[in-house]
Design an enzyme around this catalytic site. Structure first.
Site, PDB file in Angstrom:
ATOM      1  N   TYR A  64      21.387   9.522   6.610  1.00  0.00           N
ATOM      2  CA  TYR A  64      21.412   8.232   5.930  1.00  0.00           C
ATOM      3  C   TYR A  64      21.879   7.165   6.905  1.00  0.00           C
ATOM      4  CZ  TYR A  64      20.291   8.498   0.974  1.00  0.00           C
ATOM      5  OH  TYR A  64      19.626   8.564  -0.218  1.00  0.00           O
ATOM      6  N   GLU A  66      21.797   3.384   5.970  1.00  0.00           N
ATOM      7  CA  GLU A  66      21.643   2.068   5.339  1.00  0.00           C
ATOM      8  C   GLU A  66      22.373   1.004   6.150  1.00  0.00           C
ATOM      9  OE1 GLU A  66      21.175   2.548   0.628  1.00  0.00           O
ATOM     10  OE2 GLU A  66      23.010   3.445   1.438  1.00  0.00           O
ATOM     11  N   ASP A 241      -0.486 -10.707   6.325  1.00  0.00           N
ATOM     12  CA  ASP A 241      -0.494  -9.255   6.205  1.00  0.00           C
ATOM     13  C   ASP A 241      -1.591  -8.732   7.127  1.00  0.00           C
ATOM     14  OD1 ASP A 241      -0.836  -6.610   5.491  1.00  0.00           O
ATOM     15  OD2 ASP A 241      -0.732  -6.960   3.326  1.00  0.00           O
ATOM     16  N   THR A 270       1.337  -2.342   8.248  1.00  0.00           N
ATOM     17  CA  THR A 270       1.610  -0.918   8.254  1.00  0.00           C
ATOM     18  C   THR A 270       1.552  -0.449   9.701  1.00  0.00           C
ATOM     19  OG1 THR A 270      -0.741  -0.509   7.869  1.00  0.00           O
ATOM     20  CG2 THR A 270       0.709  -0.457   5.943  1.00  0.00           C
ATOM     21  N   LYS A 273      -3.204   3.147   9.964  1.00  0.00           N
ATOM     22  CA  LYS A 273      -4.487   2.433  10.041  1.00  0.00           C
ATOM     23  C   LYS A 273      -4.906   2.251  11.499  1.00  0.00           C
ATOM     24  CE  LYS A 273      -3.898   0.016   5.610  1.00  0.00           C
ATOM     25  NZ  LYS A 273      -2.468   0.149   5.255  1.00  0.00           N
ATOM     26  N   ARG A 279       2.718   6.892   8.870  1.00  0.00           N
ATOM     27  CA  ARG A 279       2.660   6.054   7.675  1.00  0.00           C
ATOM     28  C   ARG A 279       3.985   5.319   7.525  1.00  0.00           C
ATOM     29  NH1 ARG A 279      -1.688   6.928   4.665  1.00  0.00           N
ATOM     30  NH2 ARG A 279      -0.750   5.780   2.952  1.00  0.00           N
TER      31      ARG A 279
END
Length: 478
Positions: A64, A66, A241, A270, A273, A279
């Protein structure tokens, strides 16, 4: 890295997985086999390198982290700091961006971070200053309700779904369409091309806080300098985008006014692509928005996926090579070859062609819906996705189009001749397919009938093409 080493690594990984859940190991093996045997033309898919794939499967998944670099809410994050620092550094250098945020888990997460960063920068900060508070925790309930009302009444102008925009650009069923008072701009009804004067007129009338540019199914390039002029005229923030065409930006196929990074306030993408990574999502920003974007956690996100940030770093390092620039140019060249192959055989393309990585085929000229065409092509080993065309009479579910992209097969080594042949095979399938009938005897939008033997014949022809360009050559799992 040698083929033997890669094969050994993946074989051992699958053996370990299979010792716990053999069905997952079997499905993983089958997925590789299926991808090897299919003409993958989904514009949003690609094949990541073995290095990227292996990076995703490490113990960074167990951590973790954060917060932000050097300012985590958990102890022991020094190695995650290194991973995120390296990934962000590669992103800044690759795209020439002042600031990069590599934590978003997906494209929609990246867009949500961008939207809320703009709201924080343009609405929250001025609102807090006006109310004499440093943060929202200092506001009274009445003041907070007033500020929340301001958040929920901001305007967003994005490209409509049928014109080639994305769900997250203000499509009403999507959260972006619920967050904002939204309107959409389309394309010229005759040419299917963006009409910048029409976009400007719409922006002057609507006066949005955010103007969204970018697309998921528009087969042409965009003049982002003009979009910035429109945004500046009406006092809007320009958000772009570039999820679909990030690889063409990274590979310097899109430069000058076609490169969104110098013109937009915030750019989202992203990392798979055309960028050919894992991903995930990413946000690039000008300095004035950097502090707001950096609050993506806890504003929108929770714990970042550290193993995915590591894989992003590897993919971005790959994208900074001359080899990748050549690959990006081949994506665009191959899309042109695919489009020319369709046009020479009388097929109907939205905008009459392409100058990016995708082709949008209007299948209504074959008497089919997009859903029928997508399914018939899949039977023949050709993987595509149905897609709306401008003013689509069949709506967003059945559609009248099929979207095709060249990034994945370009990764496999396909070139001009192969893509011309792919166009021929697709026309052969669609030309021999007819709509089926419903139980009531009427025309169906879903069922279809393809001529006897056509699917098998095309699948055999596809296999001939694929055998010349094996996927992950040298990777042997037997």
């Amino acid at each position: 890295m040698s083929d033997a080493v890669i094969s050994s690594a993946y074989s051992q990984i699958l053996d370990v997985i299979g010792s716990v859940e053999p069905r997952i190991a079997a499905a993983t093996r089958q997925e590789l086999a299926d991808q090897r045997e299919s003409l993958k033309l989904i514009a949003s898919e690609n094949y990541a390198s073995p290095a990227v794939l292996l990076t995703m499967g490490t113990w960074f998944s167990d951590k973790y982290a954060e917060g932000t670099i050097g300012h985590r809410f958990y102890a022991g994050c020094q190695n995650v700091d290194t991973v995120e620092t390296v990934a962000a550094e590669h992103a800044r250098e690759l795209f020439g961006a002042p600031y990069a945020y590599v934590q978003p888990h997906s494209g929609i997460d990246a867009n949500l971070v961008a939207y809320w960063s703009i709201l924080a920068h343009r609405v929250e900060s001025p609102g807090l200053a006006k109310l004499g508070a440093k943060n929202v925790n200092e506001l009274s309930e009445a003041d907070w309700e007033s500020l929340r009302h301001e958040f929920g009444n901001q305007r967003l102008l994005g490209m409509s779904l049928d014109a080639g925009g994305h769900l997250t650009h203000g499509f009403r069923p999507n959260i972006s369409g619920k967050m904002f008072h939204q309107q959409q701009y389309g394309t010229d009804p005759e040419t299917g091309l963006l009409d910048y004067d029409a976009v400007a007129a719409k922006a002057r009338e609507f006066k949005p806080l955010i103007l969204v540019a970018g697309y998921s199914a528009y087969p042409r390039r965009v003049d982002f300098a003009k979009m910035r002029e429109i945004a500046d005229e009406v006092g809007a923030t320009l958000m772009v985008d570039m999820a679909h065409f990030a690889g063409l930006v990274a590979g310097k196929v899109f430069t000058g006014d076609e490169d969104p990074v110098p013109h937009a306030h915030i750019v989202t993408t992203t990392t798979h692509k055309s960028l050919r990574g894992p991903r995930g999502g990413m946000v690039l920003a000008q300095e004035e928005f950097a502090g707001d974007v950096d609050r993506g956690c806890p504003m929108v996100l929770g714990g970042p996926l550290s193993h995915m940030m590591a894989a992003k770093a590897v993919a971005l390092a790959e994208a900074r090579t001359e080899e990748f620039r050549g690959y990006a140019q081949r994506i665009a060249d191959n899309a042109k070859s695919l489009a020319d192959g369709f046009l020479s055989r009388g097929a109907d393309l939205v905008t009459g062609g392409t100058d990016n990585h995708l082709v949008l085929l209007d299948v209504s000229s074959f008497g089919l819906t997009g859903r029928q065409a997508e399914s018939a092509l899949l039977d023949a080993g050709i993987v595509t996705n149905r897609n709306s065309v401008p003013n689509d009479a069949n709506g967003a579910w059945y559609t009248s189009g099929v979207r095709l992209g060249t990034p994945a097969l370009t990764t496999r080594g396909f070139g001009h001749g192969e893509f011309d042949r792919v166009a021929e095979l697709i026309v052969d399938v669609l030309g021999s397919t007819q709509p089926g009938t419903t139980k009531a005897g009427g025309p169906s939008k879903a069922s279809y009938v393809t001529g006897d033997g056509v699917a098998a014949k095309v699948k055999d022809a596809s296999s001939e093409l694929l055998d010349k360009h094996p996927l992950y050559p040298g990777l042997n799992l037997s």
